[in-house]
Design a protein around this motif. Sequence first.
Motif, PDB file in Angstrom:
ATOM      1  N   THR A  20       0.807  -1.215   0.000  1.00  0.00           N
ATOM      2  CA  THR A  20       0.000   0.000   0.000  1.00  0.00           C
ATOM      3  C   THR A  20       0.843   1.270   0.000  1.00  0.00           C
ATOM      4  O   THR A  20       1.981   1.267   0.477  1.00  0.00           O
ATOM      5  CB  THR A  20      -0.981  -0.016   1.206  1.00  0.00           C
ATOM      6  OG1 THR A  20      -1.973   0.989   1.004  1.00  0.00           O
ATOM      7  CG2 THR A  20      -0.287   0.195   2.534  1.00  0.00           C
ATOM      8  N   ASP A  21       0.276   2.310  -0.570  1.00  0.00           N
ATOM      9  CA  ASP A  21       0.865   3.654  -0.542  1.00  0.00           C
ATOM     10  C   ASP A  21       2.310   3.724  -1.057  1.00  0.00           C
ATOM     11  O   ASP A  21       3.175   4.268  -0.373  1.00  0.00           O
ATOM     12  CB  ASP A  21       0.761   4.213   0.884  1.00  0.00           C
ATOM     13  CG  ASP A  21      -0.676   4.376   1.341  1.00  0.00           C
ATOM     14  OD1 ASP A  21      -1.213   5.489   1.264  1.00  0.00           O
ATOM     15  OD2 ASP A  21      -1.300   3.361   1.730  1.00  0.00           O
ATOM     16  N   PRO A  22       2.553   3.219  -2.250  1.00  0.00           N
ATOM     17  CA  PRO A  22       3.933   3.333  -2.777  1.00  0.00           C
ATOM     18  C   PRO A  22       4.319   4.751  -3.203  1.00  0.00           C
ATOM     19  O   PRO A  22       5.507   5.067  -3.257  1.00  0.00           O
ATOM     20  CB  PRO A  22       3.957   2.381  -3.968  1.00  0.00           C
ATOM     21  CG  PRO A  22       2.569   1.960  -4.240  1.00  0.00           C
ATOM     22  CD  PRO A  22       1.698   2.350  -3.077  1.00  0.00           C
ATOM     23  N   HIS A  23       3.351   5.606  -3.543  1.00  0.00           N
ATOM     24  CA  HIS A  23       3.643   7.022  -3.869  1.00  0.00           C
ATOM     25  C   HIS A  23       4.769   7.162  -4.898  1.00  0.00           C
ATOM     26  O   HIS A  23       5.735   7.899  -4.677  1.00  0.00           O
ATOM     27  CB  HIS A  23       3.977   7.815  -2.603  1.00  0.00           C
ATOM     28  CG  HIS A  23       2.827   7.986  -1.657  1.00  0.00           C
ATOM     29  ND1 HIS A  23       2.006   9.085  -1.668  1.00  0.00           N
ATOM     30  CD2 HIS A  23       2.337   7.174  -0.693  1.00  0.00           C
ATOM     31  CE1 HIS A  23       1.078   8.947  -0.727  1.00  0.00           C
ATOM     32  NE2 HIS A  23       1.252   7.793  -0.124  1.00  0.00           N
ATOM     33  N   LEU A  24       4.636   6.471  -6.011  1.00  0.00           N
ATOM     34  CA  LEU A  24       5.662   6.549  -7.058  1.00  0.00           C
ATOM     35  C   LEU A  24       5.587   7.877  -7.804  1.00  0.00           C
ATOM     36  O   LEU A  24       4.553   8.555  -7.787  1.00  0.00           O
ATOM     37  CB  LEU A  24       5.492   5.375  -8.024  1.00  0.00           C
ATOM     38  CG  LEU A  24       5.560   3.988  -7.376  1.00  0.00           C
ATOM     39  CD1 LEU A  24       5.282   2.904  -8.403  1.00  0.00           C
ATOM     40  CD2 LEU A  24       6.904   3.760  -6.690  1.00  0.00           C
ATOM     41  N   GLY A  62      -3.980   1.585  -2.887  1.00  0.00           N
ATOM     42  CA  GLY A  62      -4.073   3.007  -3.166  1.00  0.00           C
ATOM     43  C   GLY A  62      -2.847   3.847  -2.882  1.00  0.00           C
ATOM     44  O   GLY A  62      -1.870   3.396  -2.306  1.00  0.00           O
ATOM     45  N   ASP A  63      -2.939   5.116  -3.330  1.00  0.00           N
ATOM     46  CA  ASP A  63      -1.788   6.026  -3.344  1.00  0.00           C
ATOM     47  C   ASP A  63      -0.615   5.361  -4.077  1.00  0.00           C
ATOM     48  O   ASP A  63       0.525   5.376  -3.613  1.00  0.00           O
ATOM     49  CB  ASP A  63      -1.393   6.490  -1.936  1.00  0.00           C
ATOM     50  CG  ASP A  63      -2.333   7.559  -1.396  1.00  0.00           C
ATOM     51  OD1 ASP A  63      -3.302   7.925  -2.094  1.00  0.00           O
ATOM     52  OD2 ASP A  63      -2.104   8.032  -0.265  1.00  0.00           O
ATOM     53  N   LEU A  64      -0.940   4.833  -5.244  1.00  0.00           N
ATOM     54  CA  LEU A  64       0.089   4.154  -6.032  1.00  0.00           C
ATOM     55  C   LEU A  64       1.069   5.175  -6.596  1.00  0.00           C
ATOM     56  O   LEU A  64       2.257   4.899  -6.717  1.00  0.00           O
ATOM     57  CB  LEU A  64      -0.548   3.353  -7.174  1.00  0.00           C
ATOM     58  CG  LEU A  64      -1.643   2.344  -6.767  1.00  0.00           C
ATOM     59  CD1 LEU A  64      -2.057   1.515  -7.970  1.00  0.00           C
ATOM     60  CD2 LEU A  64      -1.186   1.455  -5.623  1.00  0.00           C
ATOM     61  N   GLY A 203      -5.080   1.120   3.954  1.00  0.00           N
ATOM     62  CA  GLY A 203      -3.724   1.676   3.926  1.00  0.00           C
ATOM     63  C   GLY A 203      -3.778   3.075   4.513  1.00  0.00           C
ATOM     64  O   GLY A 203      -4.211   3.268   5.636  1.00  0.00           O
ATOM     65  N   HIS A 204      -3.283   4.065   3.740  1.00  0.00           N
ATOM     66  CA  HIS A 204      -3.503   5.494   3.993  1.00  0.00           C
ATOM     67  C   HIS A 204      -2.723   6.076   5.169  1.00  0.00           C
ATOM     68  O   HIS A 204      -2.195   7.173   5.081  1.00  0.00           O
ATOM     69  CB  HIS A 204      -4.997   5.745   4.188  1.00  0.00           C
ATOM     70  CG  HIS A 204      -5.393   7.192   4.240  1.00  0.00           C
ATOM     71  ND1 HIS A 204      -4.971   8.118   3.317  1.00  0.00           N
ATOM     72  CD2 HIS A 204      -6.217   7.866   5.103  1.00  0.00           C
ATOM     73  CE1 HIS A 204      -5.507   9.305   3.615  1.00  0.00           C
ATOM     74  NE2 HIS A 204      -6.249   9.174   4.688  1.00  0.00           N
ATOM     75  N   ILE A 205      -2.648   5.335   6.295  1.00  0.00           N
ATOM     76  CA  ILE A 205      -2.076   5.944   7.499  1.00  0.00           C
ATOM     77  C   ILE A 205      -0.595   5.597   7.688  1.00  0.00           C
ATOM     78  O   ILE A 205       0.008   6.029   8.668  1.00  0.00           O
ATOM     79  CB  ILE A 205      -2.880   5.566   8.764  1.00  0.00           C
ATOM     80  CG1 ILE A 205      -3.029   4.048   8.894  1.00  0.00           C
ATOM     81  CG2 ILE A 205      -4.249   6.238   8.702  1.00  0.00           C
ATOM     82  CD1 ILE A 205      -3.697   3.603  10.200  1.00  0.00           C
ATOM     83  N   HIS A 206      -0.030   4.837   6.757  1.00  0.00           N
ATOM     84  CA  HIS A 206       1.410   4.568   6.763  1.00  0.00           C
ATOM     85  C   HIS A 206       1.897   4.053   8.125  1.00  0.00           C
ATOM     86  O   HIS A 206       2.936   4.474   8.634  1.00  0.00           O
ATOM     87  CB  HIS A 206       2.202   5.826   6.363  1.00  0.00           C
ATOM     88  CG  HIS A 206       1.971   6.273   4.950  1.00  0.00           C
ATOM     89  ND1 HIS A 206       2.987   6.741   4.153  1.00  0.00           N
ATOM     90  CD2 HIS A 206       0.850   6.338   4.184  1.00  0.00           C
ATOM     91  CE1 HIS A 206       2.503   7.075   2.958  1.00  0.00           C
ATOM     92  NE2 HIS A 206       1.195   6.838   2.958  1.00  0.00           N
ATOM     93  N   GLN A 207       1.130   3.149   8.698  1.00  0.00           N
ATOM     94  CA  GLN A 207       1.504   2.528   9.966  1.00  0.00           C
ATOM     95  C   GLN A 207       0.688   1.252  10.134  1.00  0.00           C
ATOM     96  O   GLN A 207      -0.357   1.095   9.504  1.00  0.00           O
ATOM     97  CB  GLN A 207       1.264   3.470  11.145  1.00  0.00           C
ATOM     98  CG  GLN A 207      -0.173   3.893  11.316  1.00  0.00           C
ATOM     99  CD  GLN A 207      -0.316   5.072  12.276  1.00  0.00           C
ATOM    100  OE1 GLN A 207      -0.473   4.874  13.461  1.00  0.00           O
ATOM    101  NE2 GLN A 207      -0.273   6.303  11.739  1.00  0.00           N
ATOM    102  N   GLY A 275       5.846  18.447   7.052  1.00  0.00           N
ATOM    103  CA  GLY A 275       4.480  18.222   6.567  1.00  0.00           C
ATOM    104  C   GLY A 275       4.479  17.279   5.401  1.00  0.00           C
ATOM    105  O   GLY A 275       5.526  16.879   4.901  1.00  0.00           O
ATOM    106  N   TYR A 276       3.283  16.960   4.989  1.00  0.00           N
ATOM    107  CA  TYR A 276       3.111  15.896   4.020  1.00  0.00           C
ATOM    108  C   TYR A 276       2.142  16.375   2.962  1.00  0.00           C
ATOM    109  O   TYR A 276       1.090  16.900   3.310  1.00  0.00           O
ATOM    110  CB  TYR A 276       2.593  14.678   4.770  1.00  0.00           C
ATOM    111  CG  TYR A 276       2.073  13.559   3.944  1.00  0.00           C
ATOM    112  CD1 TYR A 276       2.868  12.914   2.998  1.00  0.00           C
ATOM    113  CD2 TYR A 276       0.771  13.125   4.119  1.00  0.00           C
ATOM    114  CE1 TYR A 276       2.376  11.858   2.277  1.00  0.00           C
ATOM    115  CE2 TYR A 276       0.281  12.052   3.394  1.00  0.00           C
ATOM    116  CZ  TYR A 276       1.085  11.436   2.475  1.00  0.00           C
ATOM    117  OH  TYR A 276       0.598  10.386   1.775  1.00  0.00           O
TER     118      TYR A 276
HETATM  119 FE   LIG Z   1      -0.326   7.424   1.299  1.00  0.00          FE
END
Ligand SMILES: [Fe+2]
Length: 276
Positions: A20-24, A62-64, A203-207, A275-276
């Motif tokens: 999840t959340d690879p943020h490429l 998500g957040d691919l 996913g989403h919360i990176h934890q 920040g993000y």
């Molecule tokens: Fe994310």
Amino acid sequence: MVTTYTYQTSEKVIRLVQVTDPHLFKDEKGELLGINTLASFNQVLTEIRQSKFDYDFVLATGDLVQDSSDEGYLRFCTSVKSLKKMVFWIPGNHDFQPKMFDILNQEHGNISPLKHILLGKYWQILMLDSQVFGVPYGQLGQYQIDWLQSKLRDYPERYSLIVLHHHILSTNSAWLDQHNLRNSFDLAYVLGKSSKVKGIVYGHIHQAVDSQWQGYKIMATPSTCVQFRPDSNNFALDIVQPGWREIELHDDGRIETRVKRIQHASFLPNMLSEGY
Ligand SMILES: [Fe+2]
């Protein structure tokens, strides 16, 4: 039109991997808060391949892609091809759906656009779109709620695993919880009509989170890149490593699961990020 993926098996346990959340990014050197997201994603995939966990499918929640680029989505496709397993996906708040659909739905061989998966005789997976275009929080629209309700009604004998991007349970982090799923009440109402829903994964919360909500097993999974520190009211990063989740769906409705983190490399974010 086929809208359901049917996986025929007589195995008593179905095994899944969630990434999840690879943020490429468009740029292969692209970084999120100091981590090269393509490098950390590929390291996660390498260690999944090296693990002994003999899984059937991959869920990408998500957040691919971070920057809405064609190249980012194509990189995702190229990277997951190495797993040689079917990949099912949903959008996150950062994804740009027109492009995501366009590129992921091209013929890659191992990426399925389908959101309803029948697994053997005992389970179904329902993959929801909780994105609200242009904002970080999530909401299930009426179409999603109705679709979920119809699948639960159409397959009353099957155990269900619900998959979405946004989080339901508080992370004890105000900055993150403002970006939660806004209508979890609607979700609870629909799920409550079935007695066979067993788990919800996001996913989403990176934890990592392993908990319970309304009697359902709740599973949140580390991002394949940057990690957010739990229980921090203000934005804060964590130095724990990127990871993934293994999920086992048993024929008696039990879910066994564990979070894995990379062991053979180290990715450290820029801890001065504000920040993000
Ligand atoms: Fe994310």
